[in-house]
Design a protein around this motif. Sequence first.
Motif, short mmCIF file in Angstrom:
data_model
loop_
_atom_site.label_atom_id
_atom_site.label_comp_id
_atom_site.label_asym_id
_atom_site.label_seq_id
_atom_site.Cartn_x
_atom_site.Cartn_y
_atom_site.Cartn_z
N THR A 19 39.51 66.73 12.41
CA THR A 19 40.08 68.03 12.80
C THR A 19 39.60 68.43 14.19
OG1 THR A 19 38.26 69.20 11.69
CG2 THR A 19 40.26 68.78 10.41
N TRP A 64 40.58 71.64 16.78
CA TRP A 64 41.03 72.80 16.02
C TRP A 64 39.85 73.67 15.65
CZ3 TRP A 64 46.19 73.76 15.21
CH2 TRP A 64 47.07 72.70 15.52
N TRP A 65 40.03 74.97 15.83
CA TRP A 65 39.01 75.93 15.40
C TRP A 65 39.31 76.30 13.95
CZ3 TRP A 65 38.65 80.76 13.34
CH2 TRP A 65 37.39 81.37 13.37
N ALA A 66 38.41 75.89 13.04
CA ALA A 66 38.72 76.12 11.62
C ALA A 66 37.47 75.95 10.77
CB ALA A 66 39.78 75.14 11.15
N LEU A 113 39.80 73.66 7.18
CA LEU A 113 40.70 72.56 7.45
C LEU A 113 40.00 71.24 7.14
CD1 LEU A 113 43.59 72.41 8.66
CD2 LEU A 113 42.52 71.96 10.87
N ALA A 149 43.71 77.70 10.70
CA ALA A 149 43.07 77.09 11.85
C ALA A 149 43.94 77.33 13.06
CB ALA A 149 42.88 75.59 11.62
#
Length: 336
Positions: free
Chosen positions: A32, A35-37, A40, A67
């Motif tokens: 991932t 991606w800011w999450a 996820l 996300a």
Amino acid sequence: MKTLLYILIAMSTSLTFAQKNLVINGGFDQNTDGWWADNLNQNGVVKKVGAGSCMIVQYVGKEWKGADQKINIPKGTYAIAFSAYVKGDAIQGGESYGAGIVNAEFLNGADKQIVSENIAQVKGTADWKLYSKLILVPQGAKKIKMLIALQSTPGIVFFDEIKAVTVTEDEYNKIMQAEAIAQEAIPKPFVNASFEAGLQNWNGTGIVLTTDQKAGNAAVTITATVAEWTAIDQTADVPAGTKTIEISGWLKAKDIKQGKDPWNNGMFIIELTRDGKIKTSDDQLVGTVTGTTDWTYFKKNIPIPDGTKKFRIILALSACTGTLVADDIQIKMDNQ
């Protein structure tokens, strides 16, 4: 919209080669990353292409789980072609916002939202589907925030091959021209024959009533207080190979005062043309009413002249006054 989707799919390869995907790790082959999450996870088994997809899971509860990724819009970008594969598994939904989504939020230089565009939305259980949308870059937009989420509902949503590809003004115009050509090639059916959708697909001036209908929940009224042509009409295509057309419908007259000529009454007409302009026969009168009448049924079978590509249904007050009511206009075509 389906036509535009097919065009974007067809052009996506050439666009991708010409312009790179702005989304970092949109295929989730590098876990991932980018991606800011917090919610996820990569899935290496349930995937559309490549090494994996990503998924957001919520077995119980109604938390918002998502996300995002912020992307700079290259200078001079005219439009952006967004696309994503999305798959749903038991997404319960229930509310208008309870779904798996892909959104593109356009931001200004201060990271304030200008507009949010929905690219994909899925509920229930659904197999992989490609969603695509071409969006003009709003004035003042400097960044895009790509948002993928499971909106406050139990279920599992999978994402793969998320793309944002820049489109020049010339490319955008070519896509729009291709869509217009494709739309012209799609046969246009005769629809909303009973006026359940108001005057949708009809041209002209009329009022839809729900208190004086023959069938269903609505009928149309055409009223004239001055003895002049007052009408509504709808044009549709004649499928290739059609030999005959049957037209039927119900008319009702309310205080229709005949004009100076015998044909100046309430009228139900069909027009046959090559292209919407050049007639292939004289207009055919299906039915006529005058005075005040109850509902009257009219039907007519007409051979289709060679070269006929379109027909137009006309409901009119022909240089007379009063009110014409019409309902349940039916078209049947036969290639025998």
